[in-house]
Design a protein around this motif. Structure first.
Motif, PDB file in Angstrom:
ATOM      1  N   GLY A 225       0.829  -1.239   0.085  1.00  0.00           N
ATOM      2  CA  GLY A 225      -0.090   0.024  -0.108  1.00  0.00           C
ATOM      3  C   GLY A 225       0.773   1.330  -0.030  1.00  0.00           C
ATOM      4  N   GLY A 226       0.628   2.067  -1.144  1.00  0.00           N
ATOM      5  CA  GLY A 226       1.413   3.277  -1.160  1.00  0.00           C
ATOM      6  C   GLY A 226       0.776   4.489  -0.811  1.00  0.00           C
ATOM      7  N   GLY A 227      -0.246   4.729   0.309  1.00  0.00           N
ATOM      8  CA  GLY A 227      -0.899   5.724   0.521  1.00  0.00           C
ATOM      9  C   GLY A 227      -0.423   6.280   1.797  1.00  0.00           C
ATOM     10  N   SER A 228      -1.267   7.216   2.577  1.00  0.00           N
ATOM     11  CA  SER A 228      -0.631   7.774   3.544  1.00  0.00           C
ATOM     12  C   SER A 228      -0.299   6.972   4.686  1.00  0.00           C
ATOM     13  N   VAL A 229      -1.131   5.830   4.760  1.00  0.00           N
ATOM     14  CA  VAL A 229      -0.708   4.834   6.079  1.00  0.00           C
ATOM     15  C   VAL A 229       0.804   4.043   5.591  1.00  0.00           C
ATOM     16  N   GLY A 230       0.803   3.894   4.427  1.00  0.00           N
ATOM     17  CA  GLY A 230       2.209   3.228   3.763  1.00  0.00           C
ATOM     18  C   GLY A 230       3.337   4.326   3.939  1.00  0.00           C
ATOM     19  N   LEU A 231       2.950   5.285   3.849  1.00  0.00           N
ATOM     20  CA  LEU A 231       4.160   6.410   3.963  1.00  0.00           C
ATOM     21  C   LEU A 231       4.609   6.339   5.320  1.00  0.00           C
ATOM     22  N   ARG A 232       3.452   6.501   6.234  1.00  0.00           N
ATOM     23  CA  ARG A 232       3.889   6.417   7.678  1.00  0.00           C
ATOM     24  C   ARG A 232       4.601   5.579   8.221  1.00  0.00           C
ATOM     25  N   LYS A 233       4.386   4.023   7.648  1.00  0.00           N
ATOM     26  CA  LYS A 233       4.914   2.906   8.209  1.00  0.00           C
ATOM     27  C   LYS A 233       6.425   3.068   7.555  1.00  0.00           C
ATOM     28  N   ALA A 234       6.423   3.348   6.370  1.00  0.00           N
ATOM     29  CA  ALA A 234       7.815   3.337   5.630  1.00  0.00           C
ATOM     30  C   ALA A 234       8.818   4.388   6.214  1.00  0.00           C
ATOM     31  N   SER A 235       8.285   5.328   6.744  1.00  0.00           N
ATOM     32  CA  SER A 235       9.048   6.731   7.347  1.00  0.00           C
ATOM     33  C   SER A 235       9.515   6.177   8.512  1.00  0.00           C
ATOM     34  N   LEU A 236       8.953   5.342   9.379  1.00  0.00           N
ATOM     35  CA  LEU A 236       9.311   4.637  10.650  1.00  0.00           C
ATOM     36  C   LEU A 236      10.205   3.502  10.571  1.00  0.00           C
TER      37      LEU A 236
END
Length: 226
Positions: A26-37
């Motif tokens: 998933g490349g949405g906002s949730v995926g962004l938040r997880k990837a940032s961490l």
């Protein structure tokens, strides 16, 4: 006592993710938040048909790898390939059926699973880092607002100086081992430094000033001993 949520029995742990692979679907906002961490701790792969611009920016400046793929039409073999060597799999799409499918293959491969739409093997806390101090906060999905509120409260008094104090305590502890034989005495000196307001005030200016204040306390005790 371990936290029990929906029949699950959660124990807070700190896990070394060095050399481990985290796969986010998933490349949405949730995926962004997880990837940032996770990009700060592990090899991070994000699989999605589309990616928010911020995720593309993150991939260009960190260890995040993006794989463009229509997950709805992806064959089972491709999903199995992505999760086969993963330590943690995060189904973060906006489709429950697709998340279910990804979770099924992740479990077969032996990976841990963090579902963003329900409680699962792993709960990702809100993280505060201050140098050598790490604090994780979670309500296990019961109240994200309360988790955020708690983090803001903690951040007001757990300042960056806490990280400096950890470094200072470690350095002074090693110094004391060469100068003070009595372990109880060493412990008392470290506590004195920890509770001395002037040391904290000096750390706000610079680490060097804080260390010098602490060193003065050590020297005072050594002089008394002499």
């Amino acid at each position: 006592m371990a936290e029990q949520t929906g029949g699950r029995n959660y124990l807070p742990l700190f896990i070394d993710l060095s050399g481990k692979k985290v796969v986010i679907f998933g490349g949405g906002s949730v995926g962004l938040r997880k990837a940032s961490l996770f990009s700060e701790y592990a090899q991070t792969l994000v699989v999605s048909a589309d990616f928010v611009p911020e995720l593309r920016d993150l991939a260009s400046s960190s260890s995040v790898e993006l794989v463009s793929m229509d997950l709805m039409s992806a064959p089972d073999e491709r999903i199995e390939e992505f999760v086969s060597d993963a330590f943690l799999v995060i189904p973060a799409t906006n489709m429950v059926e697709l998340n279910d499918r990804i979770e099924k293959f992740a479990r077969v491969s032996g990976a841990l699973v963090n579902r963003v739409d329900m409680a699962d093997d792993v709960v990702i806390p809100s993280v505060i880092k201050r140098g050598g101090l790490t604090i994780g906060i979670s309500t296990f999905g019961s109240s994200p607002a309360m988790s955020k509120y708690t983090r803001r409260k903690i951040e007001t008094f757990i300042t960056p100086q806490y990280g400096d104090m950890i470094r200072l305590q470690d350095e002074v502890r090693n110094l004391l081992k060469t100068k003070v034989e009595d372990q109880k005495k060493r412990k008392a000196i470290l506590w004195e430094i920890l509770e001395d307001r002037s040391v904290w005030d000096a750390l706000e200016i610079s680490y060097e000033k804080g260390y010098n204040k602490a060193y003065d306390i050590v020297q005072e005790h050594i002089s008394k001993k002499g």
